[in-house]
Design an enzyme around this catalytic site. Structure first.
Site, PDB file in Angstrom:
ATOM      1  N   ARG A 133       1.917 -31.085  47.908  1.00  0.00           N
ATOM      2  CA  ARG A 133       2.573 -29.931  48.550  1.00  0.00           C
ATOM      3  C   ARG A 133       1.573 -28.954  49.149  1.00  0.00           C
ATOM      4  O   ARG A 133       1.897 -28.199  50.057  1.00  0.00           O
ATOM      5  CB  ARG A 133       3.513 -29.227  47.587  1.00  0.00           C
ATOM      6  N   GLU A 200       8.466 -26.649  42.066  1.00  0.00           N
ATOM      7  CA  GLU A 200       7.266 -27.361  41.611  1.00  0.00           C
ATOM      8  C   GLU A 200       6.191 -26.421  41.088  1.00  0.00           C
ATOM      9  O   GLU A 200       5.560 -26.711  40.079  1.00  0.00           O
ATOM     10  CB  GLU A 200       6.694 -28.211  42.743  1.00  0.00           C
ATOM     11  N   HIS A 216      31.849 -21.061  55.122  1.00  0.00           N
ATOM     12  CA  HIS A 216      33.154 -21.702  54.965  1.00  0.00           C
ATOM     13  C   HIS A 216      33.459 -22.032  53.508  1.00  0.00           C
ATOM     14  O   HIS A 216      34.517 -22.563  53.205  1.00  0.00           O
ATOM     15  CB  HIS A 216      33.228 -22.964  55.829  1.00  0.00           C
ATOM     16  N   LYS A 295       8.144 -41.059  37.128  1.00  0.00           N
ATOM     17  CA  LYS A 295       7.360 -42.179  37.686  1.00  0.00           C
ATOM     18  C   LYS A 295       7.111 -43.238  36.620  1.00  0.00           C
ATOM     19  O   LYS A 295       7.165 -44.428  36.891  1.00  0.00           O
ATOM     20  CB  LYS A 295       6.029 -41.663  38.245  1.00  0.00           C
TER      21      LYS A 295
END
Lengths: 300, 300
Positions: A133, A200, A216, A295
């Site tokens: 990131r 994160e 909406h 993972k």
């Protein structure tokens, strides 16, 4: 990690992407041409590149339709694909890229290495950072250079991303309140990135609502506070929707210039603010233990 | 409104859509053919039709790519558009439909009346209900009949949508806890609908997270509880992602058959559960005062 954000400009790629006009893969020829439809595949910190390119394609009226693929699968049968995977080993992105090639869709990769780099498709290699990131500037500008090469689109390339302590503090305060991040659809990549950095780095869970759709349904259940995003560069219909939201629900407004410079400068401050929230919560902004655990539990 | 949900099967359309092969609009001929790309435009209770059609197109491998348009704007230049507007007067949907026609994209409308019915494009007229969101069966089956007519896709048409009091009570309990609704991308329409019904009927604000993307960010900040959605009909990669989420974050799992019958039966119970939450919170499930207020503040 804070050091990465503070010096983000050093990750901005300065040189055009070197791409062939066509390439061979598995005995088949793939032509890189100005396709009407551009798939941008990627997950998490890599996946937000697709969202940001989609935002810019709307705001800058670029001559292609961006379809963001954050999954193993997609339905398209023609077009072009940019596959972004920081590690080069993201299962979803590799599966989507293989699916594209099977359908005759040319794939161009953006990665630091891994399986994507060895796949045999044209690659723009990017330098590593402290975390995927934190590598947004190189992944984002790699994608922009690919788009300049193929479609001739114009974009600005900042020399510096000036640090504004007041903005970082305002973001830190506003995001600590676990708000709903509200943005028009022309800025949805910015909104998702704010949420993802909060997830994160700070390990908190603000949600995202996109306008005009949120008018909406969400508005009836909204409690606030909100972090609202607007820009001088978006359509007037979108600006008005943001203004009306703040008339009904309490919150803070952040103004983002929808240029490469404006986007990277704002997101640098979001990175810094979420690292500071992590520090004040006594969590490590760099470590992502649940993502690592997932993972381990997924088939390799 | 509860009566509408309890008797939802009476709104299921039983007859094929009567559509021309081509039509004239503004001196131009629009051919209705098997386009590779299908835009489904609509907002809120009408907009979820696009999400559900997109889910089914993935799960059932239908031969077109669905692009959901919940905005005034979209970037596509070719394809086919279904424009869904319960009232026929939704500003975003009308703008998107006009944009499509300008670009030569044929539009087919689904509506009870309004400006969309008078636009001069082929229309499937649907009966009214107590509120737009209560009219899901007729809007959904109208879209399905259009898809059968154009692409020859097959779908089931339920005679009854059996009521299961235990399921309604489980949903009422789980949604009262203001959870995050977590679903794989092949079920995102179901997830959005759950959130929207909680927003409009119960006036609460659960958020939505879509897998596998949520495993790359949200999971680090997730607190739970979650309402997780799965189905026997989705890809194994998606099922596994749902299972892994429940290993890490506490919550309730709901199993939905991704057939017309399964989707409508589950969403009927979501409707009933959110009306009951409204009653226990002493709010009127039918009234949407903030949405009405926004309409007053928008230019007419």
């Amino acid at each position: 990690m804070l050091d990465d954000y503070m010096n983000w400009e050093r990750y901005i790629l300065k040189t055009p992407a070197d791409l062939p006009d066509r390439y061979n893969y598995g005995g088949r020829v793939y032509e890189i041409s100005q396709a009407e439809r551009l798939y941008v595949a990627g997950m998490g910190g890599s996946g937000v590149i697709g969202d940001l390119i989609r935002d810019l394609s709307m705001v800058r009226d670029w001559p292609f339709e961006v379809i963001v693929v954050k999954d193993y699968f997609f339905k398209g049968k023609s077009g072009l694909m940019i596959a972004v995977s920081y590690s080069g080993n993201t299962a979803e992105t590799l599966t989507a890229a293989r699916l594209a090639l099977e359908r005759g869709i040319p794939v161009i990769g953006i990665t630091t290495g891994g399986k994507l780099a060895e796949m045999g498709v044209p690659i723009v290699k990017i330098p590593k950072a402290s975390a995927p990131r934190a590598a947004l500037p190189q992944m984002f500008t790699a994608a922009l250079w690919i788009l300049r090469r193929i479609y001739g689109v114009a974009f600005d390339l900042p020399e510096v991303l000036p640090y504004d302590q007041k903005l970082a503090e305002r973001l830190e305060r506003a995001l600590s309140a676990r708000p709903t991040v509200v943005a028009p659809s022309s800025m949805q990549g910015i909104a998702y990135r704010v949420k993802n950095e909060a997830n994160e780095n700070a390990k908190i869970d603000p949600s995202v609502e996109i306008l005009p759709e949120a008018h909406h349904n969400w508005i009836e259940g909204a409690r606030g506070p909100i972090v609202a995003l607007t820009s001088p560069d978006i359509p007037p219909e979108h600006k008005l929707r943001v203004e009306l939201t703040l008339q009904l629900i309490p919150g803070e407004l952040f103004d983002v210039s929808m240029t490469v410079s404006g986007i990277l400068t704002f997101l640098k401050h979001v990175g810094i603010a979420t690292v500071r929230i992590a520090e004040s919560r006594n969590v490590d902004p760099l470590k992502t233990p649940r993502i690592e655990e997932l993972k381990r539990r997924l088939p390799q």
